[in-house]
Design a protein around this motif. Structure first.
Motif, PDB file in Angstrom:
ATOM      1  N   ALA A  71       4.904   7.903   1.787  1.00 54.38           N
ATOM      2  CA  ALA A  71       4.003   7.845   2.943  1.00 54.38           C
ATOM      3  C   ALA A  71       4.854   7.789   4.194  1.00 54.38           C
ATOM      4  CB  ALA A  71       3.126   6.601   2.844  1.00 54.38           C
ATOM      5  N   ARG A  72       4.867   8.861   4.961  1.00 52.61           N
ATOM      6  CA  ARG A  72       5.714   8.906   6.160  1.00 52.61           C
ATOM      7  C   ARG A  72       4.999   8.264   7.336  1.00 52.61           C
ATOM      8  NH1 ARG A  72      10.331  11.460   5.503  1.00 52.61           N
ATOM      9  NH2 ARG A  72      10.524  12.975   3.836  1.00 52.61           N
ATOM     10  N   LYS A  73       4.859   6.974   7.271  1.00 55.35           N
ATOM     11  CA  LYS A  73       4.175   6.244   8.333  1.00 55.35           C
ATOM     12  C   LYS A  73       4.992   5.020   8.699  1.00 55.35           C
ATOM     13  CE  LYS A  73      -0.428   7.594   6.952  1.00 55.35           C
ATOM     14  NZ  LYS A  73      -1.625   7.223   6.229  1.00 55.35           N
ATOM     15  N   SER A  74       4.820   4.593   9.926  1.00 57.10           N
ATOM     16  CA  SER A  74       5.468   3.358  10.369  1.00 57.10           C
ATOM     17  C   SER A  74       4.415   2.354  10.787  1.00 57.10           C
ATOM     18  CB  SER A  74       6.398   3.632  11.546  1.00 57.10           C
ATOM     19  OG  SER A  74       7.453   4.447  11.133  1.00 57.10           O
ATOM     20  N   THR A  75       4.728   1.118  10.568  1.00 61.19           N
ATOM     21  CA  THR A  75       3.790   0.056  10.930  1.00 61.19           C
ATOM     22  C   THR A  75       4.508  -0.951  11.805  1.00 61.19           C
ATOM     23  OG1 THR A  75       2.585   0.346   8.861  1.00 61.19           O
ATOM     24  CG2 THR A  75       2.361  -1.788   9.951  1.00 61.19           C
ATOM     25  N   LEU A  76       3.892  -1.268  12.930  1.00 63.58           N
ATOM     26  CA  LEU A  76       4.469  -2.319  13.774  1.00 63.58           C
ATOM     27  C   LEU A  76       4.273  -3.660  13.085  1.00 63.58           C
ATOM     28  CD1 LEU A  76       3.106  -1.251  17.277  1.00 63.58           C
ATOM     29  CD2 LEU A  76       5.415  -0.961  16.403  1.00 63.58           C
ATOM     30  N   LYS A  87      -9.999   6.099  28.757  1.00 64.53           N
ATOM     31  CA  LYS A  87      -9.223   7.269  28.308  1.00 64.53           C
ATOM     32  C   LYS A  87      -8.862   7.136  26.834  1.00 64.53           C
ATOM     33  CE  LYS A  87      -7.467   8.478  32.820  1.00 64.53           C
ATOM     34  NZ  LYS A  87      -6.467   8.280  33.825  1.00 64.53           N
ATOM     35  N   SER A  88      -9.885   6.845  26.042  1.00 61.53           N
ATOM     36  CA  SER A  88      -9.641   6.532  24.644  1.00 61.53           C
ATOM     37  C   SER A  88      -9.631   7.767  23.754  1.00 61.53           C
ATOM     38  CB  SER A  88     -10.733   5.575  24.147  1.00 61.53           C
ATOM     39  OG  SER A  88     -12.003   6.175  24.323  1.00 61.53           O
ATOM     40  N   PHE A  89      -9.691   8.967  24.353  1.00 62.47           N
ATOM     41  CA  PHE A  89      -9.760  10.168  23.537  1.00 62.47           C
ATOM     42  C   PHE A  89      -8.585  10.200  22.544  1.00 62.47           C
ATOM     43  CE2 PHE A  89      -8.810  14.620  22.671  1.00 62.47           C
ATOM     44  CZ  PHE A  89     -10.026  15.029  22.148  1.00 62.47           C
ATOM     45  N   GLY A  90      -8.927  10.398  21.289  1.00 63.52           N
ATOM     46  CA  GLY A  90      -7.892  10.468  20.259  1.00 63.52           C
ATOM     47  C   GLY A  90      -7.541   9.138  19.650  1.00 63.52           C
ATOM     48  N   LEU A  91      -7.966   8.045  20.282  1.00 58.74           N
ATOM     49  CA  LEU A  91      -7.662   6.724  19.707  1.00 58.74           C
ATOM     50  C   LEU A  91      -8.760   6.330  18.721  1.00 58.74           C
ATOM     51  CD1 LEU A  91      -6.573   4.531  22.762  1.00 58.74           C
ATOM     52  CD2 LEU A  91      -5.130   5.478  20.964  1.00 58.74           C
ATOM     53  N   PRO A  92      -8.392   5.531  17.718  1.00 62.50           N
ATOM     54  CA  PRO A  92      -9.419   5.033  16.803  1.00 62.50           C
ATOM     55  C   PRO A  92     -10.422   4.157  17.554  1.00 62.50           C
ATOM     56  CG  PRO A  92      -7.226   4.645  15.928  1.00 62.50           C
ATOM     57  CD  PRO A  92      -7.054   5.070  17.346  1.00 62.50           C
ATOM     58  N   VAL A  93     -11.715   4.444  17.356  1.00 65.86           N
ATOM     59  CA  VAL A  93     -12.772   3.671  18.020  1.00 65.86           C
ATOM     60  C   VAL A  93     -13.757   3.185  16.967  1.00 65.86           C
ATOM     61  CG1 VAL A  93     -14.725   3.766  19.635  1.00 65.86           C
ATOM     62  CG2 VAL A  93     -12.609   4.980  20.176  1.00 65.86           C
ATOM     63  N   GLY A 147       0.832  -1.209   0.000  1.00 63.64           N
ATOM     64  CA  GLY A 147       0.000   0.000   0.000  1.00 63.64           C
ATOM     65  C   GLY A 147       0.863   1.254   0.000  1.00 63.64           C
ATOM     66  N   TYR A 148       1.877   1.279   0.865  1.00 66.42           N
ATOM     67  CA  TYR A 148       2.783   2.435   0.929  1.00 66.42           C
ATOM     68  C   TYR A 148       3.516   2.633  -0.408  1.00 66.42           C
ATOM     69  CZ  TYR A 148       2.507   2.288   6.112  1.00 66.42           C
ATOM     70  OH  TYR A 148       2.102   2.298   7.420  1.00 66.42           O
ATOM     71  N   LEU A 149       3.815   1.507  -1.075  1.00 62.62           N
ATOM     72  CA  LEU A 149       4.618   1.581  -2.316  1.00 62.62           C
ATOM     73  C   LEU A 149       3.738   1.673  -3.563  1.00 62.62           C
ATOM     74  CD1 LEU A 149       7.338  -1.147  -1.501  1.00 62.62           C
ATOM     75  CD2 LEU A 149       7.597   1.342  -1.387  1.00 62.62           C
ATOM     76  N   HIS A 150       2.456   1.871  -3.351  1.00 63.75           N
ATOM     77  CA  HIS A 150       1.510   1.960  -4.477  1.00 63.75           C
ATOM     78  C   HIS A 150       1.549   0.712  -5.344  1.00 63.75           C
ATOM     79  CE1 HIS A 150       0.615   6.473  -4.128  1.00 63.75           C
ATOM     80  NE2 HIS A 150       1.307   6.099  -3.073  1.00 63.75           N
ATOM     81  N   GLY A 151       1.602  -0.431  -4.701  1.00 68.65           N
ATOM     82  CA  GLY A 151       1.481  -1.686  -5.444  1.00 68.65           C
ATOM     83  C   GLY A 151       2.693  -2.585  -5.391  1.00 68.65           C
ATOM     84  N   LEU A 179     -11.347  -1.158  12.021  1.00 69.64           N
ATOM     85  CA  LEU A 179     -10.542  -0.606  13.115  1.00 69.64           C
ATOM     86  C   LEU A 179      -9.052  -0.655  12.762  1.00 69.64           C
ATOM     87  CD1 LEU A 179     -10.498   0.655  15.919  1.00 69.64           C
ATOM     88  CD2 LEU A 179     -10.315  -1.629  16.892  1.00 69.64           C
ATOM     89  N   VAL A 180      -8.615  -1.784  12.178  1.00 65.23           N
ATOM     90  CA  VAL A 180      -7.202  -1.918  11.809  1.00 65.23           C
ATOM     91  C   VAL A 180      -6.811  -0.807  10.832  1.00 65.23           C
ATOM     92  CG1 VAL A 180      -5.597  -3.329  10.465  1.00 65.23           C
ATOM     93  CG2 VAL A 180      -6.940  -4.373  12.279  1.00 65.23           C
ATOM     94  N   GLU A 181      -7.677  -0.575   9.870  1.00 67.33           N
ATOM     95  CA  GLU A 181      -7.405   0.482   8.883  1.00 67.33           C
ATOM     96  C   GLU A 181      -7.223   1.822   9.589  1.00 67.33           C
ATOM     97  OE1 GLU A 181     -10.160   1.922   5.419  1.00 67.33           O
ATOM     98  OE2 GLU A 181      -9.725  -0.224   5.236  1.00 67.33           O
ATOM     99  N   ARG A 182      -8.069   2.089  10.568  1.00 63.93           N
ATOM    100  CA  ARG A 182      -7.992   3.366  11.280  1.00 63.93           C
ATOM    101  C   ARG A 182      -6.744   3.446  12.153  1.00 63.93           C
ATOM    102  NH1 ARG A 182     -13.504   6.385  12.227  1.00 63.93           N
ATOM    103  NH2 ARG A 182     -14.075   6.315  10.037  1.00 63.93           N
ATOM    104  N   VAL A 183      -6.393   2.322  12.787  1.00 65.93           N
ATOM    105  CA  VAL A 183      -5.181   2.312  13.622  1.00 65.93           C
ATOM    106  C   VAL A 183      -3.955   2.555  12.739  1.00 65.93           C
ATOM    107  CG1 VAL A 183      -3.668   0.858  15.051  1.00 65.93           C
ATOM    108  CG2 VAL A 183      -6.131   0.803  15.416  1.00 65.93           C
ATOM    109  N   MET A 184      -3.936   1.907  11.574  1.00 71.76           N
ATOM    110  CA  MET A 184      -2.769   2.018  10.691  1.00 71.76           C
ATOM    111  C   MET A 184      -2.663   3.407  10.048  1.00 71.76           C
ATOM    112  SD  MET A 184      -1.070  -0.764  10.743  1.00 71.76           S
ATOM    113  CE  MET A 184      -1.218  -2.412  11.378  1.00 71.76           C
ATOM    114  N   GLU A 185      -3.763   4.125  10.012  1.00 72.61           N
ATOM    115  CA  GLU A 185      -3.731   5.473   9.429  1.00 72.61           C
ATOM    116  C   GLU A 185      -3.021   6.465  10.331  1.00 72.61           C
ATOM    117  OE1 GLU A 185      -7.750   6.586   8.712  1.00 72.61           O
ATOM    118  OE2 GLU A 185      -7.904   5.359   6.909  1.00 72.61           O
ATOM    119  N   VAL A 186      -2.953   6.121  11.639  1.00 76.83           N
ATOM    120  CA  VAL A 186      -2.343   7.051  12.595  1.00 76.83           C
ATOM    121  C   VAL A 186      -0.847   7.120  12.343  1.00 76.83           C
ATOM    122  CG1 VAL A 186      -1.927   7.481  15.046  1.00 76.83           C
ATOM    123  CG2 VAL A 186      -4.114   6.535  14.301  1.00 76.83           C
TER     124      VAL A 186
END
Lengths: 390, 230
Positions: free
Chosen positions: A214-219, A328-334, A11-15, A382-389
Motif C-alpha cells: 500500500a503506497r500510502k503515508s500516514t501522519l 475551498k474544500s473541493f477535493g477534500l474528504p467531506v 491495515g497496510y500490513l494485512h494484519g 471522515l478519518v477513514e476517508r482522509v486516510m484513504e487519500v
C-alpha cells in the motif's frame, strides 16, 4: 500474525507481521521512531505473546520506566516481557537481567546471546531491537549486516518475528540500501516533514513481501500515555449558524475550548480527539456570515471537513453549501452531519441529500450532537476517508 | 537572522554571527567552558531567542539551578534541556516542560529526537525564529560512541542548525581526544572559540568567523559577565 499495535499500519500490513518474518522501522534522524518498536512489543505481550526487547542504549530498568510513561506496564505481562541487556556493560554497570550480552561491542557476543534467547523461548514470539543503528555503531556496519542474516535464519527456524528500530544516520549508501532492500521482509519508513525544522511525522510501507504494497503515508503523533496515533492535524467543522457545531466539537473531543459570546462562536472551537488509534485536532468555525473571513482563515490546510446541518432547518441548507465553497474544500474528504435527528421534524439523511442535490458518494450521517449519538461514527467515517487519500 | 555571543569585546570584533552557524568551543578542563556556554544560552534568552541545552555532564535540574544561583530571570517557556545524565544515574525522571530525558549519552537517536522536539515546539508553536543549541559536551558523547558515530550525528544536526538558521555551540574538552578526532570534527564547524591557559588564568579567542583570528584575551567570569582584558 503478530499485530504491530498501530491499527493503520496493521491495515497496510494485512494484519501485522507473520511469524518467522522480520520488519524494520527505518527512521529518519530526529523522528521518534523508537516508540514504534516499543508499541509493537507491548501490544504483542499484552495479547499473550512472548516478547524480547534487546536494549542497546538504555538501562533495562529505565526501559521499563519508559514503557510505563506510555501506559504500558511491563510488570503486568506475567513474565512474557524479557529484556536482553546489551547496555549495562557499556557503562560498567551490573545487570539484573537473565540475558546479558557480555560485550555489546562484539557482534559475536550479541549473536550468541540472541540465539540463546531464541532457543529458550517456550513458544514463537517477537524480538524487538531497541536500536539497530546503535548495534551497528558499536559492532561495525558490515559485521552487523552479516549478523542480521544469521538472526533472520534462526528466527525462521523457531518462528519468531524480528522487529528492528533503525535510525538512518548518514551511513554508507550501500549500508542504507541494504537495510532498505535486503535485510527484512518489510520496511516501514518513519519520516519527518522537514522545512526549517521537522514539523510533522509520518509512516508508510516501503516494502512488504507477504501482502500487496500500500503506497500510502500516514501522519502520526506520539502521545504520552498512548503511543503512536495516526494523526490528522486539522479537521474543519463548519456549517450555518445554530447547526450545533460547537456542541459537536465538544461531544467529539477529549478536550475542547470555544471562543464564544453568549453561546455563539465568534472565533473558533478547538478540540483534540484521541480515539481507536487515531488522533486529530478539530477546528470549528463560526456560522454567521459576518464571520466568513474567519472561516476562510481557519480552513487553510484542513485535511477533512464536517459540514454540520440542522436537519430541521432546510432554509439554511444553501448557506451550508455556500460555506463548503468558502472553505475551498473541493477535493477534500467531506462528511455531512445531519444533526438534531432527535427532533420530530428532522429530515432523514436521504431527504437532506435530495434537498442539497449531493452526489451519492458524499456521506451524510445522522447525529444528535447534544447526546453524542452518531458523533463518533461520523468521525470514524471522515478519518477513514482522509486516510484513504494518497 | 543574526546572533552574538554576549561577550562584548569579542562580539565587537567578530560582528554579528549569521544564522546557521556552528561553533566548536574547545579548551582545557576547569577553564569555565560550562559557564561560557550557559552565558551564550542566557544572552540568547535575554534577546528573546530560544535555547536548547544538551547536558551530558550534569542532570537537567542542575543546569536550571545554574541560572537560579545567579538570580537570572530567564523565560522558562523559551528554554529546553536535553538531559542525558539523570536516567543513567538510575532515576526514573519523566519529561517535564523544560527537561526532556535521553536514555544515556549512547542514545544519540533519543538525543536527536528530543532536540528536534524542542526545535519544533519553539518554531511551530511559539513562532520563535532564533534558537541557540548548546551541547555540553561532545567529549562525553565521544567517550561512549566512536568518532564515526558522533560525526554522523553531528553531520545531521549541524545541517539542521543551518536549515533552521539557528546557532549551534558545541563544547569539547581539550586534551581528551587525539589530534585526528579534533581535525575530523572541525570540518563540521564554521568557527571555533578557543580557550588556553595563560600566565594568570585563561585566555580566549575566536577563530574562523572573521578573516583573521581575534587576538587572545585574558578573561574573567563575573556572574554572566565575561570580562576581557588586553
Amino acid at each position: 500474525m503478530i499485530e504491530t499495535g498501530i491499527p493503520k499500519l496493521d491495515g497496510y500490513l494485512h494484519g501485522g507481521v507473520p511469524e518467522g518474518r522480520s520488519l524494520v522501522y527505518y527512521t529518519y534522524p530526529g523522528v521518534a521512531g523508537d516508540v514504534f518498536g516499543m508499541q509493537t512489543i507491548c501490544h504483542a505481550t499484552s495479547n499473550g505473546r512472548l516478547g524480547v526487547y534487546v536494549a542497546s542504549s538504555t538501562d533495562p530498568q529505565m526501559i521499563r520506566d519508559q514503557f510505563s510513561e506510555f501506559g504500558w506496564a511491563t510488570e503486568n505481562y506475567d513474565g512474557r516481557f524479557i529484556v536482553v541487556d546489551a547496555f549495562s556493560w557499556l557503562i560498567g554497570a551490573d545487570s539484573q537481567e537473565r540475558y546479558v550480552v557480555s560485550d555489546p561491542e562484539d557482534i559475536n557476543s550479541l549473536t550468541q546471546c540472541i540465539k540463546k534467547v531464541m532457543e529458550e523461548m517456550s513458544e514463537p514470539g517477537i524480538i524487538v531491537f531497541e536500536s539497530l543503528s546503535t548495534i551497528m555503531d558499536l559492532c561495525g556496519e558490515s559485521e552487523t549486516l552479516d549478523a542480521l542474516e544469521e538472526w533472520s535464519q534462526y528466527a525462521m527456524l523457531y518462528d519468531h518475528a524480528l522487529v528492528y528500530n533503525f535510525t538512518a544516520w548518514p551511513y554508507s549508501e550501500e549500508t542504507l540500501l541494504h537495510v532498505k532492500e535486503n535485510v527484512c521482509n518489510s520496511v516501514i519508513s518513519v519520516g519527518g516533514i522537514t522545512g526549517d525544522v521537522v514539523f510533522g511525522q509520518y509512516f508508510g510501507v516501503l516494502k512488504v513481501d507477504w501482502a500487496d504494497l500500500a503506497r500510502k503515508s500516514t501522519l502520526f503523533k506520539v502521545l504520552k500515555p498512548g503511543g503512536i496515533r495516526a494523526y490528522i492535524p486539522k479537521i474543519l467543522v463548519t456549517g450555518p449558524f445554530d447547526a450545533g457545531k460547537s456542541t459537536f466539537v465538544h461531544a467529539l473531543s477529549n478536550r475542547a475550548v470555544s471562543v464564544d459570546r453568549l453561546g455563539t462562536t465568534i472565533a473558533l472551537d478547538h478540540g483534540h480527539v484521541d480515539r481507536k488509534g487515531f488522533a486529530a485536532d478539530i477546528f470549528g468555525t463560526p456560522g454567521q456570515e459576518r464571520f466568513d473571513p474567519i472561516v476562510k482563515l481557519l480552513s487553510g490546510e484542513a485535511m477533512g471537513i464536517f459540514l454540520l446541518l440542522d436537519s430541521t432547518n432546510t432554509a439554511d441548507f444553501e448557506r451550508g453549501k455556500r460555506m463548503l465553497e468558502i472553505t475551498k474544500s473541493f477535493g477534500l474528504p467531506v462528511v455531512i452531519v445531519a444533526n438534531k435527528q432527535d427532533l420530530a421534524e428532522a429530515l432523514t439523511p436521504e431527504e437532506i441529500r435530495r434537498e442539497l442535490d449531493m452526489p451519492a458518494d458524499v456521506r451524510i450521517m445522522p447525529a444528535v450532537a447534544a447526546t453524542g449519538e452518531g458523533v463518533f461514527e461520523a468521525f470514524e467515517t471522515l478519518v477513514e476517508r482522509v486516510m484513504e487519500v494518497d | 537572522m543574526a546572533y552574538n555571543l554576549g561577550i562584548p569585546k569579542l562580539d565587537d570584533l567578530i560582528g554579528e554571527i549569521r544564522g546557521g552557524t556552528n561553533i566548536m568551543m574547545i579548551g582545557p578542563p576547569m577553564s569555565g567552558k560550562e559557564d561560557l556556554i550557559n552565558i551564550i544560552a542566557y544572552r540568547g534568552l535575554a534577546d528573546r531567542d530560544a535555547a536548547v541545552i544538551v547536558s551530558t555532564r550534569e542532570p537537567g535540574n542542575n543546569v536550571l539551578e545554574w541560572f537560579e544561583r545567579r538570580n537570572l530571570n530567564i523565560a522558562m517557556d523559551r528554554i529546553g534541556i536535553v538531559d542525558c545524565v539523570t536516567r543513567t544515574l538510575g532515576f526514573a525522571a519523566p519529561d517535564t516542560e523544560n527537561i526532556k530525558m535521553a536514555s544515556s549519552p549512547v542514545d544519540l537517536t533519543g538525543i536527536g529526537v528530543k532536540i528536534s522536539q524542542f526545535f519544533e515546539h519553539f518554531w511551530m508553536e511559539m513562532q520563535l525564529r532564533e534558537t541557540r543549541l548548546c551541547i555540553n559536551s561532545l567529549s562525553t558523547i565521544l567517550m561512549y560512541s566512536n568518532l564515526q558515530t558522533v560525526f554522523r550525528f553531528l553531520h545531521v544536526f549541524t545541517g539542521r542548525i543551518k536549515a533552521a538558521n539557528a546557532l549551534g555551540v558545541y563544547v569539547i574538552e581539550e586534551g581528551m581526544h587525539d589530534a585526528q578526532t579534533i581535525v575530523t570534527l572541525k570540518q563540521l564547524f564554521d568557527g571555533m572559540i578557543e580557550i588556553r591557559g595563560g600566565e594568570d588564568g585563561y585566555q580566549i579567542r575566536v577563530v574562523g568567523l572573521t578573516p583573521k583570528p581575534t587576538p587572545w584575551f585574558d578573561y574573567e567570569i563575573n556572574g554572566v559577565d565575561v570580562v576581557l582584558r588586553g
